[in-house]
Design an enzyme around this catalytic site. Sequence first.
Site, PDB file in Angstrom:
ATOM      1  CG  ASP A  86      -2.293   0.565   0.926  1.00 31.92           C
ATOM      2  OD1 ASP A  86      -2.353   1.760   0.594  1.00 31.92           O
ATOM      3  OD2 ASP A  86      -3.294  -0.151   1.031  1.00 31.92           O
ATOM      4  CG  HIS A 147      -5.150   3.965   0.032  1.00 34.10           C
ATOM      5  ND1 HIS A 147      -4.718   2.653  -0.007  1.00 34.10           N
ATOM      6  CD2 HIS A 147      -6.320   3.994  -0.655  1.00 34.10           C
ATOM      7  CE1 HIS A 147      -5.586   1.922  -0.678  1.00 34.10           C
ATOM      8  NE2 HIS A 147      -6.576   2.705  -1.081  1.00 34.10           N
ATOM      9  CB  SER A 478      -8.998   0.714  -1.230  1.00 34.00           C
ATOM     10  OG  SER A 478      -8.258   0.731  -2.408  1.00 34.00           O
TER      11      SER A 478
END
Length: 715
Positions: A86, A147, A478
């Site tokens: 990620d 994220h 996600s």
Amino acid sequence: MLEHVLGSASLAKESLVYSYGRSFNGFAAKLSPPEVDTFSKMERVISVIPNHKLHLHTTHSWEFMDFSPGKIRPQEEGNIVIGFLDSGIWPESESFNDEGMSPPPAKWKGKCHNITCNNKIIGARYYNSEGLYPTTEFKSPRDAIGHGTHTSSTAAGREVDGASFLGLAKGTATGGVPNARIAVYKVCWDMLGCSNADILAAFDDAIADGVDILSMSLGSDDPQPFFDDALAIGAFHAMKRGVLSSASAGNSGPSPATASNLAPWMLTVAASSMDRKFISQVVLGNGEIYPGIAVNSFKLNGTSFPLVWAGDVANYSGGNGLLNAKNCLPGSLNSNKIAGKIVLCNSVLGDYTGVVMANGLGAIVSFPIPFLIDIALSYPLPATQVKTGDGDAILEYIRTTENPIGTILVGETWKDIMAPYVASFSSRGPNRLNPEILKPDITAPGLDILAAWSPVASPSGSPFDTRKVKFNVISGTSMSCPHASAVAAYVKALHPNWSPAAIKSAIMTTANVMDPRKNDDHEFAYGAGHINPLAVTNPGLVYNASEADYIHFLCKQGYNTSTLKQITGESNASCDGVVPGRAWDLNYPTFGVAVEDGQSVNATFTRTVTNVASTNSTYRVTVQMSSSVNVEVHPKKLSFSTVGEKKTFTVKVSGPKMVEQPIQSGTIVWKDGVHVVRSPLVVYTITTNSMTTSPFRPTERIRFGANSINWNMHF
């Protein structure tokens, strides 16, 4: 009314707690049981409700699945390491504290580069093969965009009381497996994306470091042949070493055949809703109220401001006309006409940037695409998005009122009784590479998920947003992927010797059935169903598969010895003696029959199930399918006397010629009185120009962002 019951004005005043009247009529008061009884009998009183004490909710997705922090956690959870490919992690987040945690498992060989780890974050590496570092980035595994922090805390974050997004969704934040360890492999960079070279390097390290589960909330917009897909290649190597790779299906829905991460050795996760949605209402000067969808933390305190339609305030001197203006595109609005006002945007793109740039006070975004109104976005100013019909009503008010005014209320959370349903953006099947393999595999919460965030990252993604937050609410596959990764880790903790295929099978065959009336695309939207964390550790039977099974599958799909080696990395890999054909004999937990348009239905599947439960059990099969399709299962009964025993059965599917037939959904269910092993069976038509069973077709190279690596050598 209180004075009448209690006997005096002073007693009534002392008893009154709240008087409701803005949204509904009622009041709260301190009453004795006899007084309650008196009120209950009054003609004007509809109901009297006791003041129950409610507990603070969690960040809710795990509680929605009845897998909240209060559930007893197995001690073995601390032995499990989830690796995240990620954008990195913010290690100082409260979600990653290691209070009370033991040292890392003895098997662990990972390292931490340029950040300080602890007993929670036990590995952190970063990869940047091009050596380009934007000014917004850190030359370390530290997360600059939020994220990776969000996904890792969703799966394995510790419990944090009082977590919220600037007061919204306040509760206890937690991951699904809060005692599991986290290893971070930063392969994605702000503005640069995630390159194949970095992804493969991360896989290489992660497998060697000793991760148990890999979580990958990234993918390609255009599915590639597996030999050209870094995620598929890396996940194949992980599978060989006993590591399951959980991956997001993509955010290109609701268009069909958009799902990515299609390799059958990966767990592909769609995104669905939970029973909480974020609402920010618009209140007009005429008293009309319109509910909007938004994560709006800005408080206008009920004060009304002038309203204008963006189409009336175009920045003509900047070369912008009606089209740009009504979409509120950057530079399209006249700052002299919108400063201090709320602007109505009829935006196809859901944009608001022009309002911010022209010093507008707030934005109402009328979104003309009805199926995308389920996404609650965060904005850098007071804003909300309303349905097209409500946007039209607001525009009519602006045009017919001399001095139109309105306000946008601060966000709140409402109960969504329709949940769960698949999110509009979640990529759909059918599988573009292998039509017989149903993808996505499963769905999990991915809409409006609150989790930890990097404080240097904009919570709305806008460069105009200067707010700093520790937790953020965002949506996407996600977000659903780490939910599935956590459930896989939970299974691994209790069954450390299960193969990746067995873990995947347990997740799929124990899934909760989704309501097809809420999901027009049926299994192409949600796969086997909604993930059920409580059932996964005791599935009864599993559909197992090995490296050899996947190699045979690839050979059947038309891969030759040369291309096969590009995936497996094995010099002795061979497709000799395998005749290319359908993928009906891969031991997969679902059944897909793709029929060429105008052809009859004729498919035979062979499956083998392994008993992982009782030593003595007998399973009987039931089949549900539309009357136009005939399904025969042989044998109809499977008896087991030992754990680990295997039994094989066949499924024959037949039917008349099909022309432009949408998906027909069915199920094959094995039951022994305790366990329910459910597998979807879908039949649908394809055209030769819209689907292909061959991996060898012209296509663009895989891209994970603005940046891509041209060549990667795989030895």
